[in-house]
Design an enzyme around this catalytic site. Structure first.
Site, PDB file in Angstrom:
ATOM      1  N   CYS A  26       0.848  -1.194   0.000  1.00  0.00           N
ATOM      2  CA  CYS A  26       0.000   0.000   0.000  1.00  0.00           C
ATOM      3  C   CYS A  26       0.881   1.240   0.000  1.00  0.00           C
ATOM      4  CB  CYS A  26      -0.885  -0.013   1.257  1.00  0.00           C
ATOM      5  SG  CYS A  26      -2.104   1.319   1.284  1.00  0.00           S
ATOM      6  N   CYS A  66      -0.829   1.035  10.523  1.00  0.00           N
ATOM      7  CA  CYS A  66      -1.255  -0.106   9.711  1.00  0.00           C
ATOM      8  C   CYS A  66      -0.055  -0.915   9.218  1.00  0.00           C
ATOM      9  CB  CYS A  66      -2.064   0.411   8.526  1.00  0.00           C
ATOM     10  SG  CYS A  66      -2.677  -0.904   7.467  1.00  0.00           S
ATOM     11  N   CYS A  92      -0.269   4.981   6.346  1.00  0.00           N
ATOM     12  CA  CYS A  92      -0.869   5.225   7.670  1.00  0.00           C
ATOM     13  C   CYS A  92       0.043   4.590   8.733  1.00  0.00           C
ATOM     14  CB  CYS A  92      -2.262   4.612   7.747  1.00  0.00           C
ATOM     15  SG  CYS A  92      -3.369   5.263   6.485  1.00  0.00           S
TER      16      CYS A  92
HETATM   17  N1  SAH Z   1      -6.980   1.433   2.569  1.00  0.00           N
HETATM   18  C1  SAH Z   1      -8.318   1.276   3.062  1.00  0.00           C
HETATM   19  C2  SAH Z   1      -8.583  -0.137   3.581  1.00  0.00           C
HETATM   20  C3  SAH Z   1      -7.714  -0.461   4.754  1.00  0.00           C
HETATM   21  S1  SAH Z   1      -8.043  -1.466   6.083  1.00  0.00           S
HETATM   22  C4  SAH Z   1      -8.607   2.300   4.123  1.00  0.00           C
HETATM   23  O1  SAH Z   1      -7.685   3.006   4.518  1.00  0.00           O
HETATM   24  O2  SAH Z   1      -9.757   2.430   4.524  1.00  0.00           O
HETATM   25  C5  SAH Z   1      -9.575  -1.291   6.790  1.00  0.00           C
HETATM   26  C6  SAH Z   1      -9.634  -0.495   8.094  1.00  0.00           C
HETATM   27  O3  SAH Z   1      -8.722  -0.922   9.108  1.00  0.00           O
HETATM   28  C7  SAH Z   1      -9.361   0.967   7.843  1.00  0.00           C
HETATM   29  O4  SAH Z   1     -10.338   1.727   8.471  1.00  0.00           O
HETATM   30  C8  SAH Z   1      -8.025   1.147   8.510  1.00  0.00           C
HETATM   31  O5  SAH Z   1      -7.794   2.483   8.851  1.00  0.00           O
HETATM   32  C9  SAH Z   1      -8.158   0.234   9.695  1.00  0.00           C
HETATM   33  N2  SAH Z   1      -6.888  -0.082  10.356  1.00  0.00           N
HETATM   34  C10 SAH Z   1      -5.658  -0.093   9.816  1.00  0.00           C
HETATM   35  N3  SAH Z   1      -4.742  -0.427  10.749  1.00  0.00           N
HETATM   36  C11 SAH Z   1      -5.416  -0.648  11.886  1.00  0.00           C
HETATM   37  C12 SAH Z   1      -5.027  -1.036  13.202  1.00  0.00           C
HETATM   38  N4  SAH Z   1      -3.754  -1.286  13.509  1.00  0.00           N
HETATM   39  N5  SAH Z   1      -6.004  -1.188  14.110  1.00  0.00           N
HETATM   40  C13 SAH Z   1      -7.295  -0.962  13.809  1.00  0.00           C
HETATM   41  N6  SAH Z   1      -7.713  -0.599  12.590  1.00  0.00           N
HETATM   42  C14 SAH Z   1      -6.788  -0.432  11.645  1.00  0.00           C
END
Ligand code: SAH
Length: 343
Positions: free
Chosen positions: A109, A116, A113
């Site tokens: 990706c 993540c 973020c």
């Molecule tokens: N790229 C997309 C899909 C990603 S994953 C997006 O950003 O929405 C789906 C969800 O999981 C997103 O809301 C993301 O922000 C969240 N997410 C990512 N890492 C996380 C973590 N460590 N704990 C909880 N949620 C998380």
């Protein structure tokens, strides 16, 4: 060679005509694809000549299971190896209403973020529609279940792979394809504003849109999600209002609660003010730990207080059930390697 699973039915009809075959053959081939066969030889109602021609022009197998992990809650995480050797992960979850598949749409990706795991692994490439659809087909085959819900919440940013994701959704939705209703398909985005607007204008699409918001304050959101430097919260919310106006569909805001960062009652009030009057729902996610992650999960007490505060202010909020965290299959824990070292 082309991937036969990359086509919608009408595209496949054109393909068949382009190789000198009758259009109706496409329907027969399509039916076999969704009966989940792995080779053209299994398509027993086609002539030997046509099978030969298909083998010369197309391939059908585009991923294989490299590993799988089962959680104590029944969630299964699959590591799939694509034809070029790259790996992705997908997750099968069981809910009261049926089985849900969480699919990846990119190898890695670009969005960065900082909470993540998928962002840590770098970006390699986007998946094709066929590679996205195959994750669902393969999960159904492996687990012997019928998937009724698909969420684009695996690895990758779906709106950064717009065309392939849209084609995949059409195939998933097609009664002659996977036949899953659009209202049972959800796309989650970190907030790519021009693409949210484009999606709003595709007025035939009834799928659910989820926005990863995580904070209602620009300085906090920017510290968590670099994309916020490009598209501010106001721009994202304006795009969401446009989306709701055009589609009349409710938007889901995802909000991962991080201890001491975005989880105070003051944060809840600020968020309620931002979303006031919008056709929306807030999905609170207890943040999942990732390797070398800087954030800690909020306490259950704080999470429930945050939820109650939003509800008191008229914003519908629920806490997302945590599934598969013991096998690193929960939100934000998916990676693309065979080494399970993200925890
Ligand atoms: N790229 C997309 C899909 C990603 S994953 C997006 O950003 O929405 C789906 C969800 O999981 C997103 O809301 C993301 O922000 C969240 N997410 C990512 N890492 C996380 C973590 N460590 N704990 C909880 N949620 C998380």
């Amino acid at each position: 060679m082309k991937n036969i699973k990359d086509f919608t039915l009408s595209e496949l009809e054109d393909e068949l005509v382009s190789i000198g075959e009758k259009k109706y053959r496409a329907k027969q081939i399509y039916a076999w694809i969704f009966r989940n066969v792995d080779s053209f030889d299994e398509m027993t109602d086609l002539s030997k000549e046509l099978i030969q021609k298909l083998k010369e022009n197309y391939y059908i197998k585009n991923l294989e299971v490299a590993n799988l992990l089962k959680s104590k809650d029944g969630t299964i995480k699959y590591l799939f190896r694509l034809n070029d050797g790259n790996c992705i992960e997908s997750v099968l979850m069981q809910y009261k209403f049926g089985y849900s598949a969480c699919v990846s749409n990119q190898v890695g990706c670009k969005m960065g973020c900082n909470f993540c795991a998928s962002a840590r692994i770098g970006f390699v490439r986007s998946l094709t529609a066929g590679e996205i659809v195959s994750q669902i087909l393969e999960i159904q085959k492996q687990a012997d279940v019928k998937i009724s819900n698909v969420v684009f919440m695996g690895i990758g940013e779906p709106l950064d792979n717009y065309e392939n994701v849209m084609r995949a959704i059409h195939i998933i939705n097609d009664p002659k394809g996977l036949n899953i209703g659009a209202r049972h398909i959800s796309i989650s985005t970190c907030g790519l504003v021009p693409k949210i607007i484009q999606l709003a204008d595709e007025n035939d699409l009834q799928c659910n849109l989820c926005i990863s918001l995580h904070s209602s304050r620009d300085e906090v959101r920017t510290s968590m999600m670099p994309i916020n430097k490009k598209y501010s919260i106001k721009e994202v919310i304006d795009a969401c209002r446009y989306y709701i106006e055009k589609t009349n569909r409710r938007i889901t805001f995802e909000y991962a609660l991080v201890d001491g960062v975005n989880d105070s009652l003051d944060d809840a009030d600020h968020l309620a003010k931002l979303l006031k009057g919008m056709l929306c729902h807030v999905n609170l996610i207890p943040i999942n730990k990732i390797k070398d992650g800087i954030y800690e999960k909020s306490s259950t007490k704080k999470i429930l207080a945050f939820r109650d505060r939003l509800n008191d202010k008229g914003i519908v909020a629920t806490v997302r059930r945590e599934l598969g965290s013991d096998i690193s299959a929960a939100c934000g824990q998916l990676v693309r390697s065979e080494k399970q070292d993200n925890l």
